[in-house]
Design a protein around this motif. Structure first.
Motif, short mmCIF file in Angstrom:
data_model
loop_
_atom_site.label_atom_id
_atom_site.label_comp_id
_atom_site.label_asym_id
_atom_site.label_seq_id
_atom_site.Cartn_x
_atom_site.Cartn_y
_atom_site.Cartn_z
N GLU A 156 2.96 1.04 6.25
CA GLU A 156 2.12 0.19 5.41
C GLU A 156 0.68 0.21 5.90
OE1 GLU A 156 2.67 -0.98 2.64
OE2 GLU A 156 1.26 -2.60 2.31
N GLU A 157 0.50 0.16 7.21
CA GLU A 157 -0.85 0.15 7.77
C GLU A 157 -1.55 1.49 7.54
OE1 GLU A 157 -2.76 -2.05 8.69
OE2 GLU A 157 -4.27 -1.14 9.99
N VAL A 158 -0.87 2.60 7.76
CA VAL A 158 -1.54 3.89 7.57
C VAL A 158 -1.77 4.17 6.08
CG1 VAL A 158 -0.75 4.84 9.77
CG2 VAL A 158 0.55 5.36 7.68
N ALA A 159 -0.87 3.67 5.24
CA ALA A 159 -1.06 3.82 3.78
C ALA A 159 -2.32 3.10 3.34
CB ALA A 159 0.16 3.28 3.04
N PHE A 214 0.81 -1.22 0.00
CA PHE A 214 0.00 0.00 0.00
C PHE A 214 0.84 1.27 0.00
CE2 PHE A 214 -3.05 -3.19 1.47
CZ PHE A 214 -4.04 -2.97 0.54
N ALA A 215 2.01 1.23 0.61
CA ALA A 215 2.90 2.39 0.51
C ALA A 215 3.34 2.58 -0.93
CB ALA A 215 4.10 2.19 1.43
N THR A 216 3.60 1.47 -1.64
CA THR A 216 3.99 1.56 -3.05
C THR A 216 2.85 2.11 -3.90
OG1 THR A 216 5.54 -0.25 -2.76
CG2 THR A 216 4.84 0.20 -5.01
N VAL A 217 1.61 1.77 -3.53
CA VAL A 217 0.46 2.33 -4.25
C VAL A 217 0.48 3.86 -4.20
CG1 VAL A 217 -2.06 2.60 -4.08
CG2 VAL A 217 -1.03 0.31 -4.09
#
Lengths: 230, 230, 230, 230
Positions: free
Chosen positions: B190-193, B99-102
């Protein structure tokens, strides 16, 4: 006689449930022995957890069974069509993996949106055109291979530089130097397919810079590659 | 001679698959020994499940290998650039976590939308500008570090108060007091993303109150912090 | 006396948590013995990890308990209504599985978008109409069965060719030749329900070609089926 | 002296990672002993996998520590405020569970969209108003409890009939007859929060029928409930 080939194909097929790429029996891996002009492939509709090396079916490139008592995967004619058209391929995998199948169902290319994609795929991952009624009615599985080949030829793509495709309304095929390499590419395909959906939700028009895509692909796969241990 | 440092770096790297932050070899953690002016980092393209302490590469701050027989991560010049610019950093991690990569692919900051974010990040997590063609063509990995530094300087951010960044079109870097702390921040990122994507789907304009963000960050990290056992 | 039936029903119920289709006790499987005109079903509100074969309840087709000391699932009248209307059914499963329930809550059919769907379901998976106030107030669970039957009759659907439904505002029911087969279809339903949501996010108007849907359904279930080992 | 209470609270806290409701230490469960007017709660910032019964902190209803050497959860004043206002509550849980937190960040009620929701929650799950600058600056955690109470009073809700809330910009609190029951409700909350996001993606205006919601809530919790073994 084809024991080593069959064992590699079994091992590659068993990677599919390990990587979460399949539900029930929805996937198959094949590998080709170019010297002996045979392929080995998963039997049709057999569960992964009971499959043994003797269940793997060996066929010649015309689809005649050379070794094995079970029916080969119903997708075998698609695999054979691809092996005949693309001499670079050593292994092929077909799954209905979740996010790649979503793009197939959306009848859309998977756009190259980041370096994760570019590390493995040189540009967008193509979606084929829809098959005609005629192509569905007769030799459907062979024609599924034919539209893949048509798409790569129309776009002038090297199948090893773009080692996956999504077949419109159906799902993905991936390939590689051998069966395990094909499965590796199928894992990457699934991950980039998933990230692309979420990315387009946030920013509908984005696409990777061409220069960044080239850089990542070539630092890993080009003549002067410097990624990994070489 | 650098045994303890290498063991810490190995342990921090092995946390990446444990936390689900990496597919295959797509991640690397480094740690710096400021007194001896060396860093230790993951080797390039080596699988986590076969990696041993002897595979970890030790380099000086100019990138010369001091200890180790494998190539260091191809992202090493980015790590070195960050260590040189930000003396507060003790460890750095780079992944292509989903999700960070998104957000990186969307070329967008990760907005601060709740106290989960505020407990670790003092404000939005920046996305860098795109690199120029020239910056990609020459010293690409070093320039990736340079645009991160430029972004933090332009916004006047303390890298320990905002211990992550997303590089446009690429993916996230996180850091911390040491390698394990950097990985901890990468998990939170990752979780906050992930939560930010879903939040914006429901309510596209929302942002955390400034006072609530300050309260949560400062009750945990401020001079009068009262969270945890102190 | 009904030991084998009860053991099959227990085994089918225990598949639900294995496949991730249930949270807590939110699901139930039944199977019918057409010769003896009895069904066996999960008891109401009992946890899967403590359930034993003696907890399974056997009832006649009027809902009278034949064997067992616990209350049967509160959804039992729905199961009975379906068994009486559709003599083809051998097993029924009801869950609140995540993505199928999302479509039920959206009060929408699950559209057929790809061959994964077509391999198991011949066309869209129907969503029932809402129940009237009266139908909710009296014999609610029986009326839930009645609106399912009404929907299949209105659309002239064969319940074995479309072995699932979503009840508006509630959740899915699936069925099959027996309890295990019903659970198998519930797994497929959940997967196609999930892929359909993501597909429509990318391409809101897409639908599978009719010819492709027919081809996949019939190559697996038609008179000349050639999928699997036959 | 409070051994049994502390053991129940430890067990309830350890359920949080089991159910996937927490990352790192981001959650806490408390339980009250109404006769002795004490609560037991998780210590602040302690990892679940090293927590023992001796780490659990016992406090009186004014927040004075009765037993235990560690700092109690920083959210303790919120728990105490709720126990004082709502004498029905026996246990309270706070997490930053993924999808419930998304609704908190979106500053939105979680709408009742199906019977999964209605089986546990009698109507929408409220989102509190934002705290004022003043309420954040002084006695922040106590005021977090106060806005929850205000919201339930303003809407005239029975906290046992709607056993969860999302605090705007922050995350969820759930409660129940005891600690384990509160955790059970937190699991349900997370599941309905997740399904509600996807449902609204497909059908933005949908809401459960009032009669269907009543039916499901009352058949499980009403005077004439017939769900489960009674």
């Amino acid at each position: 006689m084809y024991q080593a080939l069959k064992e590699r194909v079994l091992a590659a097929n068993l990677k599919l449930p390990d990587y979460g790429l399949v539900t029930f029996t929805w996937g198959n891996v094949s590998e080709i022995d170019r010297e002996r002009s045979v392929i080995a492939i998963k039997p049709s509709g057999v569960e992964y957890d009971v499959m043994t090396v003797n269940d793997i079916v060996v066929l010649d490139l015309n689809g005649n069974i050379i070794e094995g008592t079970l029916n080969p995967s119903s997708d075998t004619p698609t695999h054979l069509e691809l092996y005949r058209a693309f001499p670079q391929l050593g292994g092929i995998v077909h799954t209905h993996s979740h996010f790649a199948t979503v793009w197939a169902q959306a009848e859309s290319d998977i756009p190259a949106l980041g370096t994760t994609h570019a590390d493995y795929f040189y540009g967008d991952i193509p979606c084929t055109r829809l098959l005609s009624k005629q192509e569905i009615a007769e030799q459907y599985e062979k024609n599924t291979g034919a539209v893949i080949i048509e798409e790569f030829q129309r776009r002038d793509l090297d199948p090893l530089a773009v080692p996956s495709v999504v077949v419109a309304g159906h799902g993905p095929f991936s390939w590689g130097k051998n069966g395990i390499d094909a499965v590796h590419n199928a894992v990457v395909l699934e991950e980039v397919a998933s990230m692309a959906i979420a990315t387009r939700t946030i920013n509908s028009g984005v696409h990777i810079q061409r220069e960044l895509s080239d850089k990542h692909y070539l630092r890993k796969h080009g003549a002067n590659a410097y990624y990994g241990q070489r």
